[in-house]
Design a protein around this motif. Structure first.
Motif, PDB file in Angstrom:
ATOM      1  N   PHE A  79       0.822  -1.213   0.000  1.00 62.66           N
ATOM      2  CA  PHE A  79       0.000   0.000   0.000  1.00 62.66           C
ATOM      3  C   PHE A  79       0.857   1.264   0.000  1.00 62.66           C
ATOM      4  CE2 PHE A  79       0.380  -1.904   4.221  1.00 62.66           C
ATOM      5  CZ  PHE A  79       0.940  -0.886   4.977  1.00 62.66           C
ATOM      6  N   ASN A  80       2.100   1.138  -0.470  1.00 61.44           N
ATOM      7  CA  ASN A  80       3.006   2.284  -0.494  1.00 61.44           C
ATOM      8  C   ASN A  80       2.586   3.358  -1.494  1.00 61.44           C
ATOM      9  OD1 ASN A  80       4.154  -0.144  -2.126  1.00 61.44           O
ATOM     10  ND2 ASN A  80       4.969   1.637  -3.193  1.00 61.44           N
ATOM     11  N   ASN A  81       1.639   3.036  -2.383  1.00 60.82           N
ATOM     12  CA  ASN A  81       1.166   4.006  -3.376  1.00 60.82           C
ATOM     13  C   ASN A  81      -0.062   4.778  -2.901  1.00 60.82           C
ATOM     14  OD1 ASN A  81      -0.208   1.516  -3.494  1.00 60.82           O
ATOM     15  ND2 ASN A  81      -0.978   1.946  -5.544  1.00 60.82           N
ATOM     16  N   VAL A  82      -0.420   4.628  -1.617  1.00 57.85           N
ATOM     17  CA  VAL A  82      -1.607   5.293  -1.067  1.00 57.85           C
ATOM     18  C   VAL A  82      -1.188   6.269   0.025  1.00 57.85           C
ATOM     19  CG1 VAL A  82      -3.844   4.968   0.032  1.00 57.85           C
ATOM     20  CG2 VAL A  82      -2.954   3.200  -1.501  1.00 57.85           C
ATOM     21  N   ASP A  83      -1.672   7.511  -0.062  1.00 56.59           N
ATOM     22  CA  ASP A  83      -1.444   8.503   0.991  1.00 56.59           C
ATOM     23  C   ASP A  83      -2.438   8.238   2.110  1.00 56.59           C
ATOM     24  OD1 ASP A  83      -1.371  10.776   2.651  1.00 56.59           O
ATOM     25  OD2 ASP A  83      -0.744  12.054   0.993  1.00 56.59           O
ATOM     26  N   LEU A  84      -2.003   7.512   3.132  1.00 55.22           N
ATOM     27  CA  LEU A  84      -2.911   7.097   4.200  1.00 55.22           C
ATOM     28  C   LEU A  84      -3.348   8.261   5.084  1.00 55.22           C
ATOM     29  CD1 LEU A  84      -1.272   3.707   5.231  1.00 55.22           C
ATOM     30  CD2 LEU A  84      -3.287   4.078   3.799  1.00 55.22           C
ATOM     31  N   LYS A  85      -2.525   9.287   5.170  1.00 53.81           N
ATOM     32  CA  LYS A  85      -2.935  10.465   5.938  1.00 53.81           C
ATOM     33  C   LYS A  85      -4.115  11.156   5.256  1.00 53.81           C
ATOM     34  CE  LYS A  85       1.539  11.409   8.100  1.00 53.81           C
ATOM     35  NZ  LYS A  85       2.662  12.393   8.256  1.00 53.81           N
ATOM     36  N   ALA A  86      -4.083  11.170   3.923  1.00 52.15           N
ATOM     37  CA  ALA A  86      -5.174  11.799   3.169  1.00 52.15           C
ATOM     38  C   ALA A  86      -6.451  10.969   3.274  1.00 52.15           C
ATOM     39  CB  ALA A  86      -4.768  11.958   1.706  1.00 52.15           C
ATOM     40  N   THR A  87      -6.331   9.641   3.230  1.00 52.94           N
ATOM     41  CA  THR A  87      -7.543   8.808   3.356  1.00 52.94           C
ATOM     42  C   THR A  87      -8.138   8.928   4.750  1.00 52.94           C
ATOM     43  OG1 THR A  87      -6.252   6.838   3.986  1.00 52.94           O
ATOM     44  CG2 THR A  87      -6.731   7.142   1.642  1.00 52.94           C
ATOM     45  N   GLU A  88      -7.280   9.041   5.755  1.00 54.75           N
ATOM     46  CA  GLU A  88      -7.771   9.201   7.124  1.00 54.75           C
ATOM     47  C   GLU A  88      -8.485  10.543   7.284  1.00 54.75           C
ATOM     48  OE1 GLU A  88      -6.057   8.265  11.555  1.00 54.75           O
ATOM     49  OE2 GLU A  88      -4.756   9.390  10.192  1.00 54.75           O
ATOM     50  N   ALA A  89      -7.912  11.585   6.684  1.00 55.74           N
ATOM     51  CA  ALA A  89      -8.536  12.909   6.761  1.00 55.74           C
ATOM     52  C   ALA A  89      -9.899  12.928   6.085  1.00 55.74           C
ATOM     53  CB  ALA A  89      -7.609  13.952   6.129  1.00 55.74           C
ATOM     54  N   GLN A  90     -10.049  12.133   5.034  1.00 57.59           N
ATOM     55  CA  GLN A  90     -11.327  12.080   4.302  1.00 57.59           C
ATOM     56  C   GLN A  90     -12.240  10.978   4.839  1.00 57.59           C
ATOM     57  OE1 GLN A  90     -12.533  14.152   2.305  1.00 57.59           O
ATOM     58  NE2 GLN A  90     -10.849  15.281   1.334  1.00 57.59           N
ATOM     59  N   ASN A  91     -11.763  10.265   5.866  1.00 64.43           N
ATOM     60  CA  ASN A  91     -12.542   9.171   6.473  1.00 64.43           C
ATOM     61  C   ASN A  91     -12.914   8.099   5.435  1.00 64.43           C
ATOM     62  OD1 ASN A  91     -13.727   7.876   8.693  1.00 64.43           O
ATOM     63  ND2 ASN A  91     -15.743   8.738   8.234  1.00 64.43           N
ATOM     64  N   ILE A  92     -11.945   7.771   4.590  1.00 64.66           N
ATOM     65  CA  ILE A  92     -12.126   6.710   3.590  1.00 64.66           C
ATOM     66  C   ILE A  92     -11.253   5.532   3.997  1.00 64.66           C
ATOM     67  CG2 ILE A  92     -11.859   6.032   1.177  1.00 64.66           C
ATOM     68  CD1 ILE A  92     -12.198   8.924   0.370  1.00 64.66           C
ATOM     69  N   PRO A  93     -11.832   4.420   4.410  1.00 60.38           N
ATOM     70  CA  PRO A  93     -11.019   3.265   4.784  1.00 60.38           C
ATOM     71  C   PRO A  93     -10.333   2.640   3.566  1.00 60.38           C
ATOM     72  CG  PRO A  93     -13.335   2.696   4.822  1.00 60.38           C
ATOM     73  CD  PRO A  93     -13.273   4.170   4.579  1.00 60.38           C
ATOM     74  N   VAL A  94      -9.189   2.041   3.824  1.00 57.18           N
ATOM     75  CA  VAL A  94      -8.421   1.346   2.787  1.00 57.18           C
ATOM     76  C   VAL A  94      -8.278  -0.107   3.216  1.00 57.18           C
ATOM     77  CG1 VAL A  94      -6.240   1.233   1.523  1.00 57.18           C
ATOM     78  CG2 VAL A  94      -7.146   3.456   2.250  1.00 57.18           C
ATOM     79  N   VAL A  95      -8.674  -1.015   2.343  1.00 56.16           N
ATOM     80  CA  VAL A  95      -8.538  -2.443   2.624  1.00 56.16           C
ATOM     81  C   VAL A  95      -7.635  -3.073   1.572  1.00 56.16           C
ATOM     82  CG1 VAL A  95     -10.715  -2.734   3.863  1.00 56.16           C
ATOM     83  CG2 VAL A  95     -10.703  -2.866   1.371  1.00 56.16           C
TER      84      VAL A  95
END
Length: 330
Positions: A79-95
């Motif tokens: 998942f190194n291609n995903v900005d996890l801080k941005a998904t957390e800020a937008q409340n979008i879970p990543v699986v």
């Protein structure tokens, strides 16, 4: 759920549609990669399903949120291609799919070793031309050699056990040693000792800020003369410039890679009628002791079925409000 799939090939559609009969999601497949420019395609979809070379940076994430996307499903482990801080800020879970067929990748790493060593790819081409000469095809016995495994997660464990079966001495490096591997005969050592003693080194660690360019000029200098390096993990574990220099100086004896630092836009595509402008890749291809495959380590029937099943189950669990066991945490 309405799911938009990006970076898809025919085999993606085939396997996902087959497995989806058990889940009944609405699947739409796009061949294009997901990035900030293509995120608008996700409008009115509940979820997006992406692969290793899709670019989910902060801009892309924000556009997905604006489009109404509620969850991002990775059909891969990394998942190194995903900005996890941005998904957390937008409340979008990543699986993700943490383990889809570790044996597939481990076995491909072994295939690279055997091919590089015994030069079967060169022998195959010779025989097709009625050339049965054995000149320049000399290999070495794997039995008794020292194999270093960097990263002993699920794939690394599978690989280590295979090499033990060849009669190799297996050294391992990981921040969390595995007790079962120790009992089976694997010896955990520090990274410097592994680099100095291993005849063959295989990379099975994740890509993060600690492992980016793990194999750099300093690491190559520590390695045993004419050792073999195998990478079926992530391309950026290896500093491409440094590995080219190690090959030129003959410090590195063999290189087998199924991943490449700049593979986005290159791998998974038929570029046979185009000019490859990646000078580093062309330089690697010029060495007779380098073997490159196009990120196919995962590519088995069993793995594709598991990827589809776990991905669709992740989406169903989200839709039904269940705990997301494969959620990626920041």
């Amino acid at each position: 759920m309405k799911v938009a799939f990006f970076s898809t090939k025919k085999y993606d559609q085939e396997f996902f549609e087959s497995i989806n009969t058990d889940f009944n999601h609405q699947l739409t497949f796009f061949e294009t990669a997901l990035n900030a420019h293509t995120a608008s395609l996700a409008k009115d979809f509940d979820a997006v399903c992406v692969f290793v070379n899709d670019d989910l940076n902060a801009e892309t994430i924000n556009k997905l949120a604006d489009a109404g996307v509620k969850i991002i499903a990775l059909r891969c482990a990394g998942f190194n291609n995903v900005d996890l801080k941005a998904t957390e800020a937008q409340n979008i879970p990543v699986v993700r799919v943490p383990a889809y067929s570790p044996q597939a990748v481990a076995e491909h790493a072994v295939a690279l070793i055997l091919t590089l060593n015994r030069k079967t790819h060169k022998a195959y081409n010779r025989v097709r031309e009625n050339n049965f000469s054995l000149e320049k095809l000399t290999g070495f016995n794997l039995y008794g050699k020292t194999v270093g495994v960097i990263g002993t997660g699920i794939i690394g464990q599978c690989f280590a056990k295979i090499m033990l079966g060849f009669g190799c001495k297996v050294l391992a490096y990981d921040i969390k040693p595995n007790a079962e591997l120790k009992e089976s005969g694997v010896t955990y050592v520090d990274l410097d000792k592994l680099l100095k003693e291993a005849d063959i080194i295989s990379l099975h660690c994740p890509l993060n800020e600690h492992t980016h360019h793990l194999m750099n000029a300093e690491a190559f200098e520590k390695m045993k003369e004419s050792a073999m390096l195998i990478n079926t993990g992530r391309g950026a574990l290896i500093d491409t410039t440094a590995v080219v220099e190690a090959l030129k100086s003959e410090k590195l004896g063999y290189l087998g890679i199924d991943v490449y630092e700049q593979e986005s836009g290159l791998f998974f595509n038929d570029l046979s009628e185009t000019v490859n402008k990646d000078d580093d890749f062309l330089r690697l291809m010029s060495f007779p002791n380098v073997l490159i495959t196009g990120h196919q380590g995962f590519f088995t029937v069993e793995a594709l079925e598991q990827i589809a099943h776990v991905t669709l189950k992740n989406l169903t669990d989200f839709e039904q409000g269940k705990e997301l066991e494969n959620k990626v945490s920041t």
